[in-house]
Design a protein around this motif. Structure first.
Motif: not given
Lengths: 171, 100
Positions: A1-30
């Motif tokens: 159960m914990n493992l599932v939560v970890f992987f879901v959250v980890a994927v979201v965390a990495v995706a949002s970090a990538l989006a922060l770096v890749l998006r042009r608009n700084p407000i989206h990044g924030a």
């Protein structure tokens, strides 16, 4: 159960970090950074660090990010990165350099130096409520009282510095 | 039970993304946010190690990191606002007055 939560959250965390770096608009990044900070707060909860999860949401996702959004709104940026990039080759070089850095960190984590630091005995089971607010509060106000007080001086210095910087010259 | 090595791996990935963000982006605000990302990754590794060794001290240390990050953001944003007031543009490539 914990493992599932970890992987879901980890994927979201990495995706949002990538989006922060890749998006042009700084407000989206924030806003993506807010998502990332929330994910890290959930990971703190998984690590049974409830106090830190709370502090993360209140200080980071609350205070710091509001400051960022304010600054972005005031400065109206977003047009800086649309023009041609005079340093494009240097910027492209950053990607292989980042890959090398990741490789280095992985090597260090796998190395014998690091493995030697592992606990010999199985880690002592945390007493009930460890990581909770009571334990951390005890540590903060007893064992780490002096650094805690020094922190208040640091915050005061930052406050005075910001006021001095932001003040318009009279006349 | 999630092994601590997963947390360290995730923190390494987040830290690298932050470093690439600092190197690639031109907007100082986004660079600042990437720095926050790196600080968070370091905090995550810290708490994971504290969990492994059964010590709550790591959480206190991570809390201090958060406080220093708050102070740093306040001062940094004030500097950026001041630069914007002086130059009306905000790109790190143009800020070369102090380069010799």
């Amino acid at each position: 159960m914990n493992l599932v939560v970890f992987f879901v959250v980890a994927v979201v965390a990495v995706a949002s970090a990538l989006a922060l770096v890749l998006r042009r608009n700084p407000i989206h990044g924030a806003l993506f950074l807010v998502v990332n900070l929330g994910c890290v707060a959930v990971l703190y909860l998984l690590l049974s660090a409830e106090f830190l999860a709370l502090a993360q949401v209140i200080i980071y996702a609350g205070a710091i990010m509001v400051l960022f959004v304010f600054a972005i709104m005031v400065l109206i940026p977003g047009k800086e990165e649309t023009g041609p990039d005079p340093l494009r080759p240097q910027r492209l070089l950053a990607l292989p350099l980042g890959a090398v850095l990741l490789l280095e960190i992985a090597l260090i984590l796998k190395s014998s130096v690091f493995q030697a630091a592992q606990p010999v005995a199985p880690p002592p089971a945390l007493p009930a409520g460890a990581g909770g607010i009571e334990t951390v509060g005890r540590l903060l106000l007893r064992d780490y009282l002096f650094p805690f007080e020094v922190t208040s001086v640091l915050l005061l210095a930052a406050l005075v510095g910001v006021l001095a910087l932001a003040k318009r010259k009279a006349g | 039970m999630v092994p601590e090595s997963y947390y360290t791996a995730l923190s390494a990935i987040l830290f690298t993304i932050g470093v690439v963000g600092v190197l690639v982006r031109r907007n100082p605000l986004v660079i600042f946010m990437s720095i926050e990302l790196m600080l968070n990754a370091a905090n995550l590794a810290l708490v994971a190690f504290g969990h492994r060794f059964g010590a709550a001290d790591a959480q206190v240390l991570a809390f201090f990191v958060m406080t220093v990050a708050a102070a740093e953001v306040a001062v940094g944003l004030a500097i950026i606002v001041t630069i914007f007031r002086l130059r009306r543009r905000l790109s790190v490539d143009e800020l070369s007055i102090m380069r010799w």
